[in-house]
Design a protein around this motif. Structure first.
Motif, PDB file in Angstrom:
ATOM      1  N   SER A  12      -9.892   5.274 -24.024  1.00  0.00           N
ATOM      2  CA  SER A  12     -10.489   4.058 -23.472  1.00  0.00           C
ATOM      3  C   SER A  12      -9.943   3.722 -22.078  1.00  0.00           C
ATOM      4  CB  SER A  12     -10.286   2.878 -24.420  1.00  0.00           C
ATOM      5  OG  SER A  12      -8.926   2.526 -24.498  1.00  0.00           O
ATOM      6  N   ARG A  13      -8.910   4.453 -21.630  1.00  0.00           N
ATOM      7  CA  ARG A  13      -8.333   4.188 -20.312  1.00  0.00           C
ATOM      8  C   ARG A  13      -9.151   4.892 -19.226  1.00  0.00           C
ATOM      9  NH1 ARG A  13      -5.192   0.217 -19.582  1.00  0.00           N
ATOM     10  NH2 ARG A  13      -4.250   1.315 -17.864  1.00  0.00           N
ATOM     11  N   PRO A  14      -9.353   4.240 -18.079  1.00  0.00           N
ATOM     12  CA  PRO A  14     -10.117   4.870 -17.000  1.00  0.00           C
ATOM     13  C   PRO A  14      -9.568   6.228 -16.564  1.00  0.00           C
ATOM     14  CG  PRO A  14      -9.846   2.533 -16.547  1.00  0.00           C
ATOM     15  CD  PRO A  14      -8.992   2.844 -17.762  1.00  0.00           C
ATOM     16  N   SER A  15      -8.245   6.382 -16.530  1.00  0.00           N
ATOM     17  CA  SER A  15      -7.682   7.663 -16.083  1.00  0.00           C
ATOM     18  C   SER A  15      -8.097   8.811 -16.998  1.00  0.00           C
ATOM     19  CB  SER A  15      -6.152   7.590 -15.971  1.00  0.00           C
ATOM     20  OG  SER A  15      -5.563   7.352 -17.233  1.00  0.00           O
ATOM     21  N   HIS A  16      -8.240   8.549 -18.270  1.00  0.00           N
ATOM     22  CA  HIS A  16      -8.657   9.582 -19.221  1.00  0.00           C
ATOM     23  C   HIS A  16     -10.093  10.022 -18.933  1.00  0.00           C
ATOM     24  CE1 HIS A  16      -9.744  11.439 -23.084  1.00  0.00           C
ATOM     25  NE2 HIS A  16      -8.453  11.659 -23.227  1.00  0.00           N
ATOM     26  N   GLY A  17     -10.973   9.046 -18.748  1.00  0.00           N
ATOM     27  CA  GLY A  17     -12.368   9.361 -18.451  1.00  0.00           C
ATOM     28  C   GLY A  17     -12.541  10.071 -17.121  1.00  0.00           C
ATOM     29  N   VAL A  18     -11.799   9.641 -16.122  1.00  0.00           N
ATOM     30  CA  VAL A  18     -11.885  10.287 -14.808  1.00  0.00           C
ATOM     31  C   VAL A  18     -11.367  11.713 -14.885  1.00  0.00           C
ATOM     32  CG1 VAL A  18     -10.984  10.253 -12.443  1.00  0.00           C
ATOM     33  CG2 VAL A  18     -11.845   8.143 -13.493  1.00  0.00           C
ATOM     34  N   MET A  19     -10.251  11.926 -15.572  1.00  0.00           N
ATOM     35  CA  MET A  19      -9.729  13.275 -15.713  1.00  0.00           C
ATOM     36  C   MET A  19     -10.733  14.179 -16.422  1.00  0.00           C
ATOM     37  SD  MET A  19      -6.204  14.644 -17.413  1.00  0.00           S
ATOM     38  CE  MET A  19      -6.050  16.385 -17.791  1.00  0.00           C
ATOM     39  N   ASN A  20     -11.324  13.688 -17.496  1.00  0.00           N
ATOM     40  CA  ASN A  20     -12.323  14.458 -18.234  1.00  0.00           C
ATOM     41  C   ASN A  20     -13.496  14.821 -17.319  1.00  0.00           C
ATOM     42  OD1 ASN A  20     -13.432  15.688 -20.553  1.00  0.00           O
ATOM     43  ND2 ASN A  20     -14.634  13.855 -20.986  1.00  0.00           N
ATOM     44  N   PHE A  21     -13.970  13.862 -16.545  1.00  0.00           N
ATOM     45  CA  PHE A  21     -15.079  14.125 -15.628  1.00  0.00           C
ATOM     46  C   PHE A  21     -14.698  15.176 -14.590  1.00  0.00           C
ATOM     47  CE2 PHE A  21     -17.310  13.585 -11.681  1.00  0.00           C
ATOM     48  CZ  PHE A  21     -18.635  13.580 -12.082  1.00  0.00           C
ATOM     49  N   LEU A  22     -13.527  15.016 -13.971  1.00  0.00           N
ATOM     50  CA  LEU A  22     -13.104  15.953 -12.926  1.00  0.00           C
ATOM     51  C   LEU A  22     -12.970  17.377 -13.471  1.00  0.00           C
ATOM     52  CD1 LEU A  22     -10.510  13.716 -11.057  1.00  0.00           C
ATOM     53  CD2 LEU A  22     -12.809  14.345 -10.270  1.00  0.00           C
ATOM     54  N   LEU A  23     -12.443  17.496 -14.684  1.00  0.00           N
ATOM     55  CA  LEU A  23     -12.346  18.825 -15.303  1.00  0.00           C
ATOM     56  C   LEU A  23     -13.736  19.424 -15.509  1.00  0.00           C
ATOM     57  CD1 LEU A  23      -9.542  18.138 -17.919  1.00  0.00           C
ATOM     58  CD2 LEU A  23      -9.387  19.759 -16.011  1.00  0.00           C
ATOM     59  N   ARG A  24     -14.656  18.621 -16.027  1.00  0.00           N
ATOM     60  CA  ARG A  24     -16.021  19.109 -16.256  1.00  0.00           C
ATOM     61  C   ARG A  24     -16.742  19.441 -14.951  1.00  0.00           C
ATOM     62  NH1 ARG A  24     -19.233  15.140 -18.865  1.00  0.00           N
ATOM     63  NH2 ARG A  24     -17.683  13.667 -18.216  1.00  0.00           N
ATOM     64  N   ALA A  25     -16.345  18.775 -13.859  1.00  0.00           N
ATOM     65  CA  ALA A  25     -16.944  19.044 -12.548  1.00  0.00           C
ATOM     66  C   ALA A  25     -16.362  20.307 -11.912  1.00  0.00           C
ATOM     67  CB  ALA A  25     -16.746  17.842 -11.624  1.00  0.00           C
ATOM     68  N   GLY A  26     -15.348  20.904 -12.563  1.00  0.00           N
ATOM     69  CA  GLY A  26     -14.805  22.163 -12.077  1.00  0.00           C
ATOM     70  C   GLY A  26     -13.481  22.080 -11.349  1.00  0.00           C
ATOM     71  N   TYR A  27     -12.899  20.903 -11.282  1.00  0.00           N
ATOM     72  CA  TYR A  27     -11.601  20.769 -10.632  1.00  0.00           C
ATOM     73  C   TYR A  27     -10.483  21.187 -11.577  1.00  0.00           C
ATOM     74  CZ  TYR A  27     -14.077  17.943  -7.150  1.00  0.00           C
ATOM     75  OH  TYR A  27     -14.948  17.500  -6.186  1.00  0.00           O
ATOM     76  N   ASP A  28      -9.403  21.692 -11.015  1.00  0.00           N
ATOM     77  CA  ASP A  28      -8.169  21.971 -11.758  1.00  0.00           C
ATOM     78  C   ASP A  28      -7.346  20.688 -11.677  1.00  0.00           C
ATOM     79  OD1 ASP A  28      -5.843  22.972 -12.880  1.00  0.00           O
ATOM     80  OD2 ASP A  28      -5.353  24.259 -11.175  1.00  0.00           O
ATOM     81  N   VAL A  29      -7.129  20.040 -12.809  1.00  0.00           N
ATOM     82  CA  VAL A  29      -6.436  18.749 -12.816  1.00  0.00           C
ATOM     83  C   VAL A  29      -5.110  18.881 -13.543  1.00  0.00           C
ATOM     84  CG1 VAL A  29      -6.581  16.308 -13.447  1.00  0.00           C
ATOM     85  CG2 VAL A  29      -8.663  17.554 -12.830  1.00  0.00           C
ATOM     86  N   VAL A  30      -4.045  18.445 -12.880  1.00  0.00           N
ATOM     87  CA  VAL A  30      -2.706  18.438 -13.465  1.00  0.00           C
ATOM     88  C   VAL A  30      -2.359  16.991 -13.815  1.00  0.00           C
ATOM     89  CG1 VAL A  30      -0.268  18.978 -13.127  1.00  0.00           C
ATOM     90  CG2 VAL A  30      -2.030  20.404 -12.025  1.00  0.00           C
ATOM     91  N   PRO A  31      -2.310  16.653 -15.115  1.00  0.00           N
ATOM     92  CA  PRO A  31      -1.959  15.282 -15.491  1.00  0.00           C
ATOM     93  C   PRO A  31      -0.453  15.031 -15.331  1.00  0.00           C
ATOM     94  CG  PRO A  31      -2.420  16.606 -17.449  1.00  0.00           C
ATOM     95  CD  PRO A  31      -2.664  17.485 -16.261  1.00  0.00           C
ATOM     96  N   VAL A  32      -0.125  13.884 -14.741  1.00  0.00           N
ATOM     97  CA  VAL A  32       1.277  13.506 -14.506  1.00  0.00           C
ATOM     98  C   VAL A  32       1.549  12.201 -15.239  1.00  0.00           C
ATOM     99  CG1 VAL A  32       3.023  12.954 -12.776  1.00  0.00           C
ATOM    100  CG2 VAL A  32       1.197  14.599 -12.219  1.00  0.00           C
ATOM    101  N   ASN A  33       2.460  12.270 -16.231  1.00  0.00           N
ATOM    102  CA  ASN A  33       2.853  11.088 -16.989  1.00  0.00           C
ATOM    103  C   ASN A  33       4.153  11.414 -17.717  1.00  0.00           C
ATOM    104  OD1 ASN A  33       3.254   9.188 -19.117  1.00  0.00           O
ATOM    105  ND2 ASN A  33       1.085   8.649 -19.065  1.00  0.00           N
ATOM    106  N   PRO A  34       5.265  10.774 -17.312  1.00  0.00           N
ATOM    107  CA  PRO A  34       6.549  11.106 -17.945  1.00  0.00           C
ATOM    108  C   PRO A  34       6.572  10.863 -19.454  1.00  0.00           C
ATOM    109  CG  PRO A  34       6.770   9.194 -16.502  1.00  0.00           C
ATOM    110  CD  PRO A  34       5.392   9.750 -16.284  1.00  0.00           C
ATOM    111  N   GLY A  35       5.797   9.906 -19.936  1.00  0.00           N
ATOM    112  CA  GLY A  35       5.763   9.608 -21.365  1.00  0.00           C
ATOM    113  C   GLY A  35       5.018  10.649 -22.192  1.00  0.00           C
TER     114      GLY A  35
END
Length: 138
Positions: free
Chosen positions: A27-50
Motif C-alpha cells: 500500500s506504500r507508494p514506493s512499493h508501487g513505483v518500484m513495481n512499475f519501474l521494474l515492469r518498465a524495464g529498469y534495474d531497480v536496487v531497493p535501499v532500506n536498512p530495515g
C-alpha cells in the motif's frame, strides 16, 4: 523548473535506479513505483536498512547506497526532505557517473539540488517517475 523534454531524456537514458526508502508494504507508494519501474524495464536496487538482506519484488534489498555494487544512473528518494542532503552527498561520493537525483512528490531540498546540479547531475523535485513515465513515454 525542469521541462518535459528533460524528464523524457532522463527516463530514456536511465537504466539502473537506486530506490531509497523502498517499502515491502504494497500500500506504500514506493512499493508501487518500484513495481512499475521494474515492469518498465529498469534495474531497480531497493535501499532500506530495515529490509536489508531480504528480497523485494525479486530484488535483493541493500542497507545503504554504499552497499550497491556497480554504478547507478538515478537515485529515487522516498524519504522526508530533511534526509535529502545526506543522501545526495553520499550518492555523489559513490557514483561518479550519476545522472539524476529524483525526489518524490512532496520531497524537495533546494540546497541539495544545487549541490547535485553543481556536479552536473540533473535534479527532479516533487515528482514521480511512474507518473512522468506514463505521461511522457506511453
Amino acid at each position: 523548473m525542469i521541462s518535459d523534454t528533460q524528464i523524457k531524456d532522463i527516463l530514456t537514458r536511465t537504466s539502473r535506479i537506486a530506490l531509497v526508502g523502498a517499502s515491502a508494504n504494497p500500500s506504500r507508494p514506493s512499493h508501487g513505483v518500484m513495481n512499475f519501474l521494474l515492469r518498465a524495464g529498469y534495474d531497480v536496487v531497493p535501499v532500506n536498512p530495515g529490509l536489508a538482506g531480504q528480497t523485494l519484488l525479486g530484488q535483493p534489498v541493500v542497507s545503504s547506497l554504499s552497499d550497491i555494487e556497480g554504478d547507478i544512473d538515478m537515485i529515487d528518494i522516498f524519504r522526508q526532505s530533511e534526509h535529502v542532503p545526506a543522501i545526495v552527498d553520499e550518492a555523489l561520493a559513490l557514483f561518479p557517473r550519476l545522472g539524476t537525483i529524483w525526489m518524490q512528490i512532496g520531497v524537495q531540498h533546494e540546497g541539495a539540488a544545487e549541490t547535485a546540479r553543481a556536479r552536473g547531475v540533473d535534479v527532479v523535485m516533487s515528482r514521480c517517475p511512474k507518473i512522468e513515465y506514463q505521461r511522457l513515454m506511453a
